[in-house]
Design an enzyme around this catalytic site. Structure first.
Site, PDB file in Angstrom:
ATOM      1  N   GLU A 170       0.801  -1.225   0.000  1.00 19.11           N
ATOM      2  CA  GLU A 170       0.000   0.000   0.000  1.00 19.11           C
ATOM      3  C   GLU A 170       0.835   1.276   0.000  1.00 19.11           C
ATOM      4  O   GLU A 170       0.808   2.059   0.954  1.00 19.11           O
ATOM      5  CB  GLU A 170      -0.944   0.015   1.204  1.00 19.11           C
ATOM      6  CG  GLU A 170      -1.877  -1.175   1.258  1.00 19.11           C
ATOM      7  CD  GLU A 170      -2.968  -1.042   2.325  1.00 19.11           C
ATOM      8  OE1 GLU A 170      -2.977  -0.041   3.053  1.00 19.11           O
ATOM      9  OE2 GLU A 170      -3.808  -1.940   2.411  1.00 19.11           O
TER      10      GLU A 170
ATOM     11  N   GLU B   4      -5.223  -8.658   0.940  1.00 21.41           N
ATOM     12  CA  GLU B   4      -5.828  -8.352   2.244  1.00 21.41           C
ATOM     13  C   GLU B   4      -7.299  -8.093   2.035  1.00 21.41           C
ATOM     14  O   GLU B   4      -7.693  -7.429   1.070  1.00 21.41           O
ATOM     15  CB  GLU B   4      -5.264  -7.067   2.877  1.00 21.41           C
ATOM     16  CG  GLU B   4      -3.944  -7.223   3.550  1.00 21.41           C
ATOM     17  CD  GLU B   4      -3.437  -5.920   4.156  1.00 21.41           C
ATOM     18  OE1 GLU B   4      -4.267  -5.070   4.572  1.00 21.41           O
ATOM     19  OE2 GLU B   4      -2.211  -5.755   4.216  1.00 21.41           O
TER      20      GLU B   4
HETATM   21  C1  GCO Z   1      -3.063  -2.347   5.258  1.00 21.66           C
HETATM   22  C2  GCO Z   1      -2.725  -2.740   6.285  1.00 21.66           C
HETATM   23  C3  GCO Z   1      -3.080  -3.445   7.456  1.00 21.66           C
HETATM   24  C4  GCO Z   1      -4.192  -2.860   8.222  1.00 21.66           C
HETATM   25  C5  GCO Z   1      -5.509  -3.197   7.597  1.00 21.66           C
HETATM   26  C6  GCO Z   1      -6.683  -2.675   8.368  1.00 21.66           C
HETATM   27  O1  GCO Z   1      -2.166  -2.879   4.504  1.00 21.66           O
HETATM   28  O2  GCO Z   1      -3.915  -1.504   5.180  1.00 21.66           O
HETATM   29  O3  GCO Z   1      -1.822  -3.653   5.750  1.00 21.66           O
HETATM   30  O4  GCO Z   1      -1.866  -3.300   8.089  1.00 21.66           O
HETATM   31  O5  GCO Z   1      -4.137  -3.383   9.489  1.00 21.66           O
HETATM   32  O6  GCO Z   1      -5.575  -2.653   6.341  1.00 21.66           O
HETATM   33  O7  GCO Z   1      -6.631  -1.285   8.398  1.00 21.66           O
END
Ligand code: GCO
Length: 455
Positions: free
Chosen positions: A168, A361
């Site tokens: 990200e 994710e």
């Molecule tokens: C992300 C994050 C996670 C967060 C999840 C929830 O990559 O955004 O990798 O670390 O914990 O997205 O907000």
């Protein structure tokens, strides 16, 4: 020992994800240097509950216990991240052997259990000394990332096929340097655009370094893409701008080697030098997509929009706008709508033809107040979220998107960045104090799906 499956697309591979700073703790063990998140946690008011990552889930000292939880879950892939400040405490120079040893234990532990290891090289824990030298807005940081990636790939490249460079980068650039909600907590819009470009350049250089050390490696990048929906005509322009920063900036650069015309900061030849975009184009062999919620955009006006969805400051230069999530929302204030995941998978597969996709994710924060007789969480809402988003992933696959894996966020309740420990995304609860792992109903539900997927 079960045999390791390749992510060849013959079936959807299920997995779980974590990130180093969110679970490891042990922030000064074995020569680890400080990261920008250790620093931000000390700033009063930066973390909602005033907490930090020094304990987290204690996973640094519980590698086998956590990997056994993943094996017993029955999933086939584990996405985790490697902490740069463990490998290079200063962010440059010689490797710290103890840091590399740790991740070798994680990788070998995966392989011994028949789990495909999916390491991410950078999930936001920049070594503090590199921030002191300018951080991501400084071009040299891109080369530092490549040096670090080469070190890790020389150690693990004989055992890892699927690598991702960045997690990200939108968050690193725009939450870190524009909104200032994430580390390093700066509010400098010009620096955020410079960070975005150097993150992409760093990704391209790191991918090259990994491939040089491990020719069979498939190196991708993980983006948090989101469908952006204007709620009314008056919000079209704002929605288009949000889409440019959230989605097009990254995809245009990675696919075509260009930046959206609507973002003038990325057309400055002093920042984007000759050859940079040519290096970035085609540098990802696959794309990871992290999806949680769609963004509904309204024009500025009566009533506060939901700052909890996203801060408008994270879109510098945007016409004034509000985020207008509809019910139901999770504890994060994020609207629950699985059709957004299907849309993002289909649009990305058309935008980036030939690139395999993974849902790297997807998950939900809920309070988990309901308990069964044995005390474990009965998290029906998380089960429903998982069920609906997995179904959306399968629909996108059936409609032709080359989606190889669905990786749930996350194995353990953990340190949720600026939210501290107040938001729980885990399939497994971590008891405060004892750090005992207590699987929730969603863990048992996902285990049932994973078992079925393999039959
Ligand atoms: C992300 C994050 C996670 C967060 C999840 C929830 O990559 O955004 O990798 O670390 O914990 O997205 O907000």
């Amino acid at each position: 020992m079960s045999t390791l499956r390749d992510l060849d697309g013959s079936d959807l591979v299920l997995g779980v994800a974590t990130a180093s700073f969110q679970i490891e703790g042990a922030t000064s063990a074995d020569g680890r240097g400080p990261s920008i998140w250790d620093t931000l946690c000390r700033r009063p008011g930066a973390i909602k509950d005033g907490s930090d990552g020094s304990t987290a889930c204690g996973s640094y000292d519980r590698v086998d216990e956590d990997l056994d939880l993943i094996r017993d879950l029955g999933v086939e892939a584990y996405r985790f991240s490697i902490a740069w400040p463990r490998v290079q405490p200063d962010g440059r120079g010689e490797a710290n052997a103890a840091g590399l040893d740790h991740y070798e234990r994680v990788v070998d532990g995966c392989l011994a259990r028949g789990i495909v290891p999916l390491p991410t090289l950078y999930h936001w824990d920049l070594p503090q000394p590199l921030e002191d030298d300018g951080g991501w807005p400084a071009r040299a940081t891109a080369q530092r990332l490549a040096d670090y990636a080469g070190i890790v790939a020389r150690r693990l490249g004989d055992r890892v096929t699927w690598w991702s460079t960045l997690n990200e980068p939108w968050c690193s650039a725009f939450l870190g340097y524009a909104a200032g909600i994430h580390a390093p907590g700066r509010q400098e819009p010009a620096a955020a655009f410079a960070a975005a470009h150097h993150l992409l350049l760093g990704h391209a250089l790191a991918a090259e370094a990994v491939r040089a050390a491990a020719p069979a490696a498939s190196v991708g990048i993980v983006l948090n893409l989101a469908p952006v929906w204007p709620e009314e005509d008056a919000a079209r322009e704002a929605a288009d701008y949000v889409d440019a920063i959230q989605n097009r900036l990254w995809l245009d650069a990675l696919v075509d080697g260009s930046y959206p015309a609507i973002l003038p900061a990325l057309h400055d030849p002093a920042l984007v030098r000759d050859g940079d975009l040519a290096a970035i184009a085609g540098s990802a062999a696959w794309l990871g997509i992290n999806y949680y919620t769609p963004f509904r955009i309204g024009p500025a006006g009566e009533g506060a929009g939901s700052e909890r969805v996203q801060s408008p400051r994270a879109y510098p230069g945007a016409p004034s706008l509000r985020f207008l999530p509809r019910e139901p929302v999770t504890e994060m204030g994020w609207e629950v709508d699985a059709s957004g995941l299907e849309e993002v998978l289909l649009t990305t597969s058309r935008r980036a033809p030939g690139l395999p996709l993974m849902v790297t994710e997807n998950g939900s924060a809920y309070a988990d107040a309901t308990r069964s007789a044995d005390g474990s969480a009965e998290d029906d809402d998380r089960i429903a979220y998982l069920r609906d988003h997995l179904a959306a992933t399968r629909r996108a696959r059936d409609a032709g998107a080359d989606v190889r894996a669905y990786i749930a966020w996350t194995l353990l309740d953990n340190f949720e960045w600026a939210e501290g420990y107040t938001k729980k995304f885990g399939l497994v609860e971590v008891e405060a104090g004892t750090l005992r792992r207590i699987p929730k109903a969603s863990y048992r539900y996902y285990a049932g799906l994973a078992g079925r997927a393999k039959r």
